[in-house]
Motif scaffolding. Structure first.
Motif, mmCIF file in Angstrom:
data_model
loop_
_atom_site.group_PDB
_atom_site.id
_atom_site.type_symbol
_atom_site.label_atom_id
_atom_site.label_comp_id
_atom_site.label_asym_id
_atom_site.label_seq_id
_atom_site.Cartn_x
_atom_site.Cartn_y
_atom_site.Cartn_z
ATOM 1 N N LEU A 66 40.409 54.108 61.337
ATOM 2 C CA LEU A 66 38.978 53.873 61.543
ATOM 3 C C LEU A 66 38.206 53.982 60.232
ATOM 4 O O LEU A 66 37.268 53.206 59.992
ATOM 5 C CB LEU A 66 38.427 54.870 62.568
ATOM 6 N N VAL A 71 34.220 52.783 59.506
ATOM 7 C CA VAL A 71 33.512 53.464 60.586
ATOM 8 C C VAL A 71 32.872 54.744 60.059
ATOM 9 O O VAL A 71 33.513 55.534 59.361
ATOM 10 C CB VAL A 71 34.472 53.798 61.756
ATOM 11 N N ILE A 74 31.195 57.814 65.528
ATOM 12 C CA ILE A 74 31.823 57.581 66.823
ATOM 13 C C ILE A 74 30.908 58.188 67.874
ATOM 14 O O ILE A 74 30.546 59.359 67.800
ATOM 15 C CB ILE A 74 33.222 58.213 66.914
ATOM 16 N N ILE A 94 34.101 60.681 59.147
ATOM 17 C CA ILE A 94 33.438 60.092 60.313
ATOM 18 C C ILE A 94 32.710 61.183 61.091
ATOM 19 O O ILE A 94 33.239 62.270 61.312
ATOM 20 C CB ILE A 94 34.461 59.384 61.217
ATOM 21 N N VAL A 121 31.646 52.087 67.568
ATOM 22 C CA VAL A 121 32.808 52.695 68.214
ATOM 23 C C VAL A 121 32.349 53.726 69.232
ATOM 24 O O VAL A 121 31.533 54.602 68.915
ATOM 25 C CB VAL A 121 33.736 53.363 67.182
#
Length: 208
Positions: A66, A71, A74, A94, A121
């Motif tokens: 990810l 990314v 989340i 993240i 995501v």
């Protein structure tokens, strides 16, 4: 003279447009090469760790994939089947944004995709957690917003029988996703994650 000037101006404008398109294609191509190199590097590190007897958790590998996709957030609701992912987030760049309901997490990822053009995501646990994502995922699919949904699932030794909170997530999400898949082995994780983001962000964008 005015016609000649207009013709020359049109030619110059056309050359500039062609040059800009060429630059855009070149940048896109370089970004794709960089991502593939990062994925290959991740696979090489994983293989090296296995050869040296150093076990890498599947959740660590997932987050590394990810990160390679750029990314930053989340959106989701914690659950028992996703606790390893949350533990791995401690050492990741993240950030996990906790929502009060999985549907809200899916819509947050949906809006992120619309505003940035990069897949948002969302994360949920198995069973009811996965079904709660469905409305937001469907909205992203219908409105062409790039989104990647990740759900937990029952262990393989429970899938052959009726089991608590087990549901066929792939079949449930099939009508509202461009593509979906289930990961059974860590060796396929990098390829699966790369394809999920590629499909979600390729025209026409949508959910995977």
């Amino acid at each position: 003279d005015s016609r000649a000037r207009q013709a020359r101006l049109a030619q110059v404008t056309l050359v500039h447009l062609v040059y800009l398109v060429y630059l855009a294609c070149l940048v896109s191509w370089l970004k794709e090469i960089n991502r593939m190199n990062q994925i290959n590097k991740t696979n090489q590190i994983n293989q090296t760790n296995q050869m040296e007897g150093i076990a890498m958790k599947g959740s660590d590998l997932l987050l590394r994939c990810l990160e390679n996709e750029g990314v930053q957030w989340i959106f989701g609701v914690p659950g028992e089947e996703t606790l390893d992912v949350l533990d791995s987030l401690v050492d990741s760049q993240i950030r996990f944004i906790a929502a009060r309901h999985e549907q809200g997490a899916a819509f947050m990822a949906d809006v992120h995709g619309r505003l940035t053009g990069k897949a948002g995501v969302c994360l949920s646990t198995l069973g009811p957690g996965a079904t709660n994502l469905l409305t937001g995922v469907a909205d992203a699919y219908l409105d062409r917003a790039p989104l990647v949904a990740i759900t937990g699932q029952a262990s393989l030794d429970r899938k052959h029988k009726e089991s608590h909170q087990f549901i066929d997530v792939l079949s449930m999400f099939k009508p509202v996703t461009k593509w979906n898949a289930e990961i059974f082995h860590p060796r396929t994780m990098a390829e699966t994650v790369r394809k999920a983001f590629k499909v979600a962000q390729t025209e026409k964008p949508g959910s995977t």
